[in-house]
Design an enzyme around this catalytic site. Sequence first.
Site, PDB file in Angstrom:
ATOM      1  N   ASP A 128     -42.054  67.520 -46.452  1.00  0.00           N
ATOM      2  CA  ASP A 128     -42.492  68.748 -47.112  1.00  0.00           C
ATOM      3  C   ASP A 128     -41.692  68.920 -48.400  1.00  0.00           C
ATOM      4  OD1 ASP A 128     -44.080  71.442 -46.560  1.00  0.00           O
ATOM      5  OD2 ASP A 128     -42.131  72.002 -47.400  1.00  0.00           O
ATOM      6  N   ASN A 136     -44.859  75.799 -58.318  1.00  0.00           N
ATOM      7  CA  ASN A 136     -46.165  76.167 -58.866  1.00  0.00           C
ATOM      8  C   ASN A 136     -46.085  77.444 -59.686  1.00  0.00           C
ATOM      9  OD1 ASN A 136     -47.897  74.102 -58.092  1.00  0.00           O
ATOM     10  ND2 ASN A 136     -48.334  75.001 -56.102  1.00  0.00           N
ATOM     11  N   HIS A 141     -50.062  75.366 -61.683  1.00  0.00           N
ATOM     12  CA  HIS A 141     -50.693  74.562 -60.629  1.00  0.00           C
ATOM     13  C   HIS A 141     -51.032  73.141 -61.090  1.00  0.00           C
ATOM     14  CE1 HIS A 141     -51.052  77.580 -57.470  1.00  0.00           C
ATOM     15  NE2 HIS A 141     -51.247  78.460 -58.436  1.00  0.00           N
ATOM     16  N   ASP A 145     -49.958  69.864 -59.122  1.00  0.00           N
ATOM     17  CA  ASP A 145     -50.824  68.755 -58.714  1.00  0.00           C
ATOM     18  C   ASP A 145     -50.224  67.416 -59.122  1.00  0.00           C
ATOM     19  OD1 ASP A 145     -52.599  70.544 -57.642  1.00  0.00           O
ATOM     20  OD2 ASP A 145     -54.060  70.414 -59.282  1.00  0.00           O
ATOM     21  N   GLU A 171     -48.490  70.895 -49.382  1.00  0.00           N
ATOM     22  CA  GLU A 171     -47.462  69.970 -49.876  1.00  0.00           C
ATOM     23  C   GLU A 171     -46.864  69.127 -48.765  1.00  0.00           C
ATOM     24  OE1 GLU A 171     -45.322  73.961 -49.212  1.00  0.00           O
ATOM     25  OE2 GLU A 171     -47.327  73.239 -49.688  1.00  0.00           O
TER      26      GLU A 171
END
Length: 253
Positions: A128, A136, A141, A145, A171
């Site tokens: 994680d 973010n 965002h 990504d 994630e």
Amino acid sequence: VMDGLTLCRMLRSSKDKVYVYFVMLTVKDKKEDVIEGLKAGVDDYVVKPFDRSELQVRVRAGERILTLEKELTAKNESLQRLNLKLEELVRLDTLTGAGNRLSFYETIEKTHHRACRYAYGYGIIMCDIDNFKLYNDTYGHLAGDNILRRVADSIKRSIRMSDDVFRYGGEEMVITLPDQDINTTITVAEKVREGIESMGIEHRGAANGILTISCGVAAFDMEKLENKWEDILENADKALYRAKSAGKNRVCS
């Protein structure tokens, strides 16, 4: 040393994928003779004495059929390739190029079955990204990504060809490692964690200023065949929670 019908039957029984269009030139014009020829696989027939123009027309008709057959074969082959590509895409996470959750379930089922049958272990690593929501919020965002892609690529470089990585959700990434015990799985998890840390990706919201991941590790115990793969995954998830609670950027088992 063979007649036309015997030759036709031999061609029809051949394993050759290319279709042979067969025109019988014969003196036999009775109904039962024609039926026998059709049963043998004859496509068309011309009765002697034959008219050259008629024969040419029938040959051209055969050519048209063969052309259509070739076009159909090409389209079918193209469709098969597209179907294979579609099956592959259905099992991939489009953002990271890792397997998706469906692919993970299929893989872990097979891995667990083989482990039970042939008595060998396997490991699971739950990864994680630390403080990903904050990343973010800080960088946007699109940047998030890009981080997911870079993390997935780094994990792929850190594992064997026989291992698999999947995006489990958000994630979270899951790695399956066939034929591994808990100790070797921990070693791989540390390698994965260090690989992410060594990229030195800026993360102003993190304690040490760079992007890191936490890992939870579990392994299938061959002495406990009653355990299901869901139990192993749950143990890895609990270990991940401990890693997060203990300060992140670490491996727990």
